[in-house]
Every structure is written in C-alpha cells, then in structure tokens.
Scaffold this motif. Structure first.
Motif, PDB file in Angstrom:
ATOM      1  N   UNK A   1      42.560  35.620 -50.499  1.00 41.41           N
ATOM      2  CA  UNK A   1      42.735  37.033 -50.176  1.00 41.41           C
ATOM      3  C   UNK A   1      41.823  37.471 -49.053  1.00 41.41           C
ATOM      4  N   UNK A   2      40.588  36.952 -49.031  1.00 40.38           N
ATOM      5  CA  UNK A   2      39.572  37.389 -48.081  1.00 40.38           C
ATOM      6  C   UNK A   2      39.967  37.067 -46.638  1.00 40.38           C
ATOM      7  N   UNK A   3      40.342  35.824 -46.398  1.00 43.13           N
ATOM      8  CA  UNK A   3      40.660  35.406 -45.028  1.00 43.13           C
ATOM      9  C   UNK A   3      42.018  35.932 -44.554  1.00 43.13           C
ATOM     10  N   UNK A   4      43.083  35.793 -45.343  1.00 38.33           N
ATOM     11  CA  UNK A   4      44.354  36.367 -44.904  1.00 38.33           C
ATOM     12  C   UNK A   4      44.305  37.869 -44.650  1.00 38.33           C
ATOM     13  N   UNK A   5      43.397  38.586 -45.315  1.00 41.02           N
ATOM     14  CA  UNK A   5      43.294  40.027 -45.062  1.00 41.02           C
ATOM     15  C   UNK A   5      42.944  40.294 -43.603  1.00 41.02           C
TER      16      UNK A   5
ATOM     17  N   UNK B   1      42.680  37.016 -55.443  1.00 39.01           N
ATOM     18  CA  UNK B   1      43.169  37.268 -54.086  1.00 39.01           C
ATOM     19  C   UNK B   1      43.093  38.755 -53.756  1.00 39.01           C
ATOM     20  N   UNK B   2      43.430  39.604 -54.726  1.00 43.26           N
ATOM     21  CA  UNK B   2      43.336  41.055 -54.533  1.00 43.26           C
ATOM     22  C   UNK B   2      41.893  41.465 -54.253  1.00 43.26           C
ATOM     23  N   UNK B   3      40.961  40.984 -55.065  1.00 39.86           N
ATOM     24  CA  UNK B   3      39.548  41.321 -54.876  1.00 39.86           C
ATOM     25  C   UNK B   3      39.073  40.832 -53.518  1.00 39.86           C
ATOM     26  N   UNK B   4      39.442  39.595 -53.146  1.00 44.65           N
ATOM     27  CA  UNK B   4      39.032  39.051 -51.863  1.00 44.65           C
ATOM     28  C   UNK B   4      39.530  39.889 -50.699  1.00 44.65           C
ATOM     29  N   UNK B   5      40.786  40.331 -50.769  1.00 48.30           N
ATOM     30  CA  UNK B   5      41.357  41.130 -49.686  1.00 48.30           C
ATOM     31  C   UNK B   5      40.645  42.478 -49.560  1.00 48.30           C
ATOM     32  N   UNK B   6      40.416  43.138 -50.669  1.00 45.19           N
ATOM     33  CA  UNK B   6      39.754  44.450 -50.646  1.00 45.19           C
ATOM     34  C   UNK B   6      38.329  44.325 -50.126  1.00 45.19           C
ATOM     35  N   UNK B   7      37.597  43.311 -50.603  1.00 43.81           N
ATOM     36  CA  UNK B   7      36.211  43.116 -50.162  1.00 43.81           C
ATOM     37  C   UNK B   7      36.163  42.828 -48.667  1.00 43.81           C
ATOM     38  N   UNK B   8      37.087  42.017 -48.174  1.00 36.56           N
ATOM     39  CA  UNK B   8      37.116  41.702 -46.740  1.00 36.56           C
ATOM     40  C   UNK B   8      37.318  42.964 -45.907  1.00 36.56           C
ATOM     41  N   UNK B   9      38.222  43.822 -46.321  1.00 40.07           N
ATOM     42  CA  UNK B   9      38.494  45.045 -45.563  1.00 40.07           C
ATOM     43  C   UNK B   9      37.303  46.001 -45.608  1.00 40.07           C
TER      44      UNK B   9
ATOM     45  N   UNK C   1      34.089  45.219 -46.058  1.00 43.56           N
ATOM     46  CA  UNK C   1      32.908  44.677 -45.384  1.00 43.56           C
ATOM     47  C   UNK C   1      33.111  44.425 -43.891  1.00 43.56           C
ATOM     48  N   UNK C   2      34.331  44.076 -43.477  1.00 42.37           N
ATOM     49  CA  UNK C   2      34.514  43.519 -42.135  1.00 42.37           C
ATOM     50  C   UNK C   2      35.385  44.363 -41.202  1.00 42.37           C
ATOM     51  N   UNK C   3      35.972  45.446 -41.674  1.00 38.49           N
ATOM     52  CA  UNK C   3      36.903  46.200 -40.826  1.00 38.49           C
ATOM     53  C   UNK C   3      36.236  46.732 -39.557  1.00 38.49           C
ATOM     54  N   UNK C   4      35.017  47.257 -39.671  1.00 36.96           N
ATOM     55  CA  UNK C   4      34.350  47.801 -38.487  1.00 36.96           C
ATOM     56  C   UNK C   4      34.003  46.710 -37.490  1.00 36.96           C
ATOM     57  N   UNK C   5      33.496  45.598 -37.987  1.00 40.59           N
ATOM     58  CA  UNK C   5      33.193  44.465 -37.098  1.00 40.59           C
ATOM     59  C   UNK C   5      34.473  43.976 -36.433  1.00 40.59           C
ATOM     60  N   UNK C   6      35.521  43.900 -37.202  1.00 36.52           N
ATOM     61  CA  UNK C   6      36.806  43.445 -36.668  1.00 36.52           C
ATOM     62  C   UNK C   6      37.309  44.383 -35.584  1.00 36.52           C
ATOM     63  N   UNK C   7      37.205  45.682 -35.804  1.00 36.44           N
ATOM     64  CA  UNK C   7      37.652  46.650 -34.806  1.00 36.44           C
ATOM     65  C   UNK C   7      36.870  46.513 -33.503  1.00 36.44           C
ATOM     66  N   UNK C   8      35.555  46.271 -33.601  1.00 32.52           N
ATOM     67  CA  UNK C   8      34.753  46.113 -32.387  1.00 32.52           C
ATOM     68  C   UNK C   8      35.193  44.885 -31.603  1.00 32.52           C
ATOM     69  N   UNK C   9      35.484  43.812 -32.319  1.00 33.23           N
ATOM     70  CA  UNK C   9      35.913  42.600 -31.619  1.00 33.23           C
ATOM     71  C   UNK C   9      37.312  42.756 -31.031  1.00 33.23           C
ATOM     72  N   UNK C  10      38.183  43.455 -31.724  1.00 28.36           N
ATOM     73  CA  UNK C  10      39.515  43.697 -31.193  1.00 28.36           C
ATOM     74  C   UNK C  10      39.482  44.559 -29.935  1.00 28.36           C
ATOM     75  N   UNK C  11      38.477  45.418 -29.835  1.00 27.53           N
ATOM     76  CA  UNK C  11      38.403  46.340 -28.697  1.00 27.53           C
ATOM     77  C   UNK C  11      37.967  45.668 -27.403  1.00 27.53           C
TER      78      UNK C  11
END
Length: 222
Positions: free
Chosen positions: A115-119, A188-196, A198-208
């Motif tokens: 869940x964590x990585x596919x998220x 998988x559900x817990x992994x996906x939620x935790x990934x989002x 913890x990592x959404x802001x970092x991901x957005x910066x890299x996408x930008x």
C-alpha cells in the motif's frame, strides 16, 4: 517559493542507474538457490516486469527521486521474500522472537509496502496525467486504487491456491491465519494512508521541479 519551503534539486543522472543496478543485484542474489523456485518467480514477477517497464518509459516519463527510491526498496522487499518465502524470512523470524509474536510478520511488512509504495506511484500518475492535481479527490482516489490493487493480488493468490493446492502454501504465506486475506488488505490500506500523510508534501515539491518541456509534453498527452 515561500520562505518556509525547502528547495528541491532535480535528481542526478546517476541515481536512476544506481537504483536499477541495486535492484538487479538484489534480484540476482535472491534467485540463487531460493527456497522454492516457483514461489520466487511468483513473488519477483513484479520486479521482472516492472524494472524493464520503468527503463523503457524513462526518457518520456522519468519518475521523481522519491518514487524511484520507494520502488527500488519495494523491489528488494519482494526479492527477499521470494528467496526465503515470506514465512521464513530471517528478519521476520527475528521480529517474531523479539516481539513474542505467533507468526513471522514479514508478510505483514510486505503488504504494508504493497500500500505504501503504490500510493506514491498512483499519486504521481494521477498528478501528472489527470486533472486531479490539487484536488481534494486525489488522496481518496489514490487509496481506492491501492485497495483495488490489493484485492486483485488477493484474487491472484486465490487462483494460485486453486491451481497449485498445497504446493502454493509457500506463496500464500497464510501461516494458518484464516483472516490472512483481510489482514493483507488492511495492511495495504494502512500503508497507503501513512504514505500520503507522511510524503505528500515532499512528493509535491519534487513534482514541481520537473523540467518545463516535460510538463508541457504531459499536458499535450500522447
């Protein structure tokens, strides 16, 4: 850029090559005398298909550093589980003894990663190829996609059990738990939620910081 944001540098050219080499090395080592060759193939088929696919589309669709590192880590988790089978991974046995658990928890770790990585993978695909960037629907749809993938994986395990019978036990790694399927999807559900979370802001910066020509090509589509 606001004063509180941190600059994010583009990924160096050698990083994808190093990650690919690491995954290839892990795959090669895991394939040396695995506990069960058929189980190894079933567990690592995602790596055997995914790595060439990423290499094939890299020039047109390079991934962020975050996603690239997560995919490499997930590949190594799969390779380790494929070599020993999930019920026999030494790391899981150490955790089982140290925490006083009744079963090897490496299977749970694998499904958390499922869940964590596919998220982050799904999030990146949606942000870059759909109108969902910045939408409040991005996170829930990402979680739904991860749960859908987990459900498909459980159906594949069911198919393996129907076809292989007891010979598929090493692949299923239920370890006698009648609720193993439900636990797998919950992890998988817990992994996906935790990934989002913890990592959404970092991901957005890299996408930008992707190159402007690449962003324009993605907007035009194929």
């Amino acid at each position: 850029m606001s004063s509180g944001s941190r600059p994010v540098l583009p990924m160096r050219a050698g990083v994808p090559l190093a990650l690919a080499a690491l995954v290839c090395a892990g795959l090669l080592v895991s394939g040396l005398r695995p506990y069960d060759r058929a189980t190894w193939l079933l567990e690592t088929c995602w790596v055997l298909v995914g790595l060439p696919l990423v290499v094939l589309v890299w020039q047109r669709f390079p991934l962020t550093l975050l996603l690239s590192c997560l995919l490499a880590l997930h590949a190594l988790v799969l390779c380790l589980g494929g070599h020993y089978t999930y019920a026999r991974v030494p790391l899981g046995e150490w955790l089982q003894d140290g925490l006083g658990l009744t079963r090897n928890p490496y299977d749970r770790i694998g499904h958390l990663m499922q869940g964590f990585v596919p998220a982050i993978l799904v999030r990146e695909l949606l942000v870059r190829t759909s109108p969902l960037r910045g939408s409040r629907w991005l996170a829930p749809l990402t979680v739904c996609a991860c749960l859908a993938f987990s459900a498909v994986f459980e159906m594949l395990e069911w198919l393996a059990a129907v076809i292989g019978g007891e010979q598929a036990d090493a692949f299923l790694a239920t370890q006698g738990d009648v609720w193993d399927t439900q636990w797998d999807m919950f992890c998988a559900l817990v992994g996906a939620v935790v990934a989002l979370v913890l990592l959404s802001r970092v991901h957005d910066r890299q996408l930008s910081v992707r190159p402007a020509p690449l962003r324009a090509a993605e907007r035009r589509g194929p």
